[in-house]
Design a protein around this motif. Structure first.
Motif, PDB file in Angstrom:
ATOM      1  N   UNK A 190     -12.601  38.271 -52.353  1.00 31.49           N
ATOM      2  CA  UNK A 190     -13.066  38.982 -53.538  1.00 31.49           C
ATOM      3  C   UNK A 190     -12.264  40.292 -53.606  1.00 31.49           C
ATOM      4  N   UNK A 191     -11.412  40.408 -54.614  1.00 27.53           N
ATOM      5  CA  UNK A 191     -10.436  41.512 -54.626  1.00 27.53           C
ATOM      6  C   UNK A 191     -11.088  42.893 -54.610  1.00 27.53           C
ATOM      7  N   UNK A 192     -12.304  43.011 -55.165  1.00 28.78           N
ATOM      8  CA  UNK A 192     -12.983  44.314 -55.202  1.00 28.78           C
ATOM      9  C   UNK A 192     -13.157  44.890 -53.806  1.00 28.78           C
ATOM     10  N   UNK A 193     -13.459  44.015 -52.854  1.00 29.04           N
ATOM     11  CA  UNK A 193     -13.746  44.455 -51.497  1.00 29.04           C
ATOM     12  C   UNK A 193     -12.476  44.893 -50.760  1.00 29.04           C
ATOM     13  N   UNK A 210      -9.707  46.293 -52.864  1.00 30.92           N
ATOM     14  CA  UNK A 210      -9.289  47.435 -53.685  1.00 30.92           C
ATOM     15  C   UNK A 210     -10.083  48.693 -53.359  1.00 30.92           C
ATOM     16  N   UNK A 211     -11.341  48.498 -52.946  1.00 34.04           N
ATOM     17  CA  UNK A 211     -12.184  49.662 -52.644  1.00 34.04           C
ATOM     18  C   UNK A 211     -11.605  50.490 -51.501  1.00 34.04           C
ATOM     19  N   UNK A 237     -10.883  37.649 -58.772  1.00 33.13           N
ATOM     20  CA  UNK A 237     -10.393  38.899 -59.358  1.00 33.13           C
ATOM     21  C   UNK A 237     -10.967  39.139 -60.755  1.00 33.13           C
TER      22      UNK A 237
END
Lengths: 271, 271
Positions: free
Chosen positions: B60-63, B65-66, B95
């Motif tokens: 999960x790209x958010x995890x 990018x954070x 994404x």
């Protein structure tokens, strides 16, 4: 940044121009390709040449992610450069994110905390709990897609949903969400006649307006229907400004294009 | 990877499990925080412990990018590790991207070329020209949000749009797009009764199903209504597997949880 500070900047610069930073290695001036970080050097030159004419910059995250780690580094350097040198500028991460709650929280952390953008664009399809985590950040702004400037906008956004166009339903629902005062909306300039209807639903919100220039929208039409008593518009232009020339004079030519838009805006503002 | 190869892998492993990689520094075992790249070390251990039980991994790209640049580096190392060591695995960049055409092309390049994922999730709100650039990549798969597993799914996705629920309209419209054979869809497990209706519109497509486990969906219900003659389902589980333990035994416990799901899947497949 507060919307009040954004409004003050607009009055001071007599401009509500936002410059879109869509750096494409196949389009930037070839002489920059010899530098260590062509994307950052390109952005820096554009920013240096236009920061007194623009109130915002909108890096489009796709154009950085496409270059992987190096691209993400260029994005980080670009936002740091703006924040360090031009703190009055309103920064927009054009990322169009949106996911279930705990994931949206991570995206909000990425753009509001780690990169320290003033705002981020989000997509509405997943509803309330996909957007509210962004809204929880005070003095940060969540710019939700309402009616976009592309052809595909008519696939779903203008469908009749429960008696009104979907984008109107999206607007009406969003104002009931927690901290909805931190919302702004994307409304494409190619659909100027829709602005009057949109202003009935969100009279006070800032609207981020893409589609002027390369995509064919008219600035005066957008202002006629979309402006409110605090201006309430951020008009984005990317390609028409940043790719005005491929030569060593690209920054100078970008400034000339930005100046044309700023002067048109100054006329409209009557300042 | 072709869907035929994915189907073969499912039959061989007797599993259609996809493990979601949502690495959160506040949730991973504390002893990993002393390593140079805790996120990658966590992912690597989970992958090593489960790759014979799962057919896909979904970072999960958010995890990533954070955590900024460091996070993007961990994402790159994770996908490279999977591709180098377990080339049979179907990889999903979760994404949820989507933008106007030239921007979506850059996102497609980022995930399909630069990072070399087999697939990427996209949002449908901006319509045809925001999704088709992804579909242009042969043997790459574009997994579009249809009906998601979160509460906010009912804000817009189930609105009556031109006489049918919006998610159905999204499905029906999408199959008319160019290279629509490269489409898969996200359909949440928390809404099992909807699968029968969805199968009428997209009988042959693979569906990526989140919401089993932590979000409360039932595997047998999903399979009852959603499975087709090529299985046609990738069921994702993240938290229930990857955070089964916070101790040094986390990978072992993750395997135990993955094994439980795999065995339930084997029963359902009758293999």
């Amino acid at each position: 940044m507060t919307t009040q500070q954004l409004h003050e900047q607009i009055l001071q610069k007599k401009s509500f121009l936002c410059v879109g930073l869509d750096p494409d290695l196949t389009k930037i001036p070839p002489h920059l390709l010899e530098t260590e970080d062509p994307i950052f050097e390109f952005n820096k030159a554009i920013i240096d040449a236009t920061h007194d004419l623009a109130v915002g910059y909108k890096p489009n995250t796709a154009f950085f992610e496409a270059y992987g780690l190096k691209g993400w580094m260029s994005l980080q350097k670009t936002i740091e450069y703006i924040n360090d040198n031009f703190p009055e500028i309103f920064t927009i991460a054009d990322a169009k994110r949106g996911d279930i709650g705990n994931t949206s929280s991570m995206y909000a952390k990425a753009f509001f905390e780690d990169l320290n953008f003033d705002s981020v664009t989000v997509a509405p399809y997943m509803g309330k709990d996909s957007v509210e985590p962004f809204l929880a950040f005070e003095n940060k702004h969540t710019i939700m897609l309402a009616l976009t400037s592309n052809e595909g906008a008519f696939d779903f956004q203008t469908l009749n949903a429960n008696g009104k166009e979907l984008y109107k339903q999206v607007l009406e629902t969003s104002i009931t969400w927690k901290n909805s005062h931190n919302l702004m909306y994307v409304v494409g300039a190619t659909k100027a006649e829709y602005f009057a209807e949109i202003r009935k639903i969100v009279p006070d919100s800032f609207l981020l307006v893409p589609g002027i220039g390369a995509q064919g929208g008219s600035l005066s039409e957008v202002c006629k229907y979309g402006m409110n008593d605090k201006v309430g518009l951020l008009v984005n232009s990317a390609r028409a400004i940043i790719y005005a020339s491929k030569g060593t004079d690209f920054a100078e030519k970008a400034r000339e294009e930005a100046l044309k838009v700023q002067q048109e805006m100054q006329d409209i503002l009557g300042l």
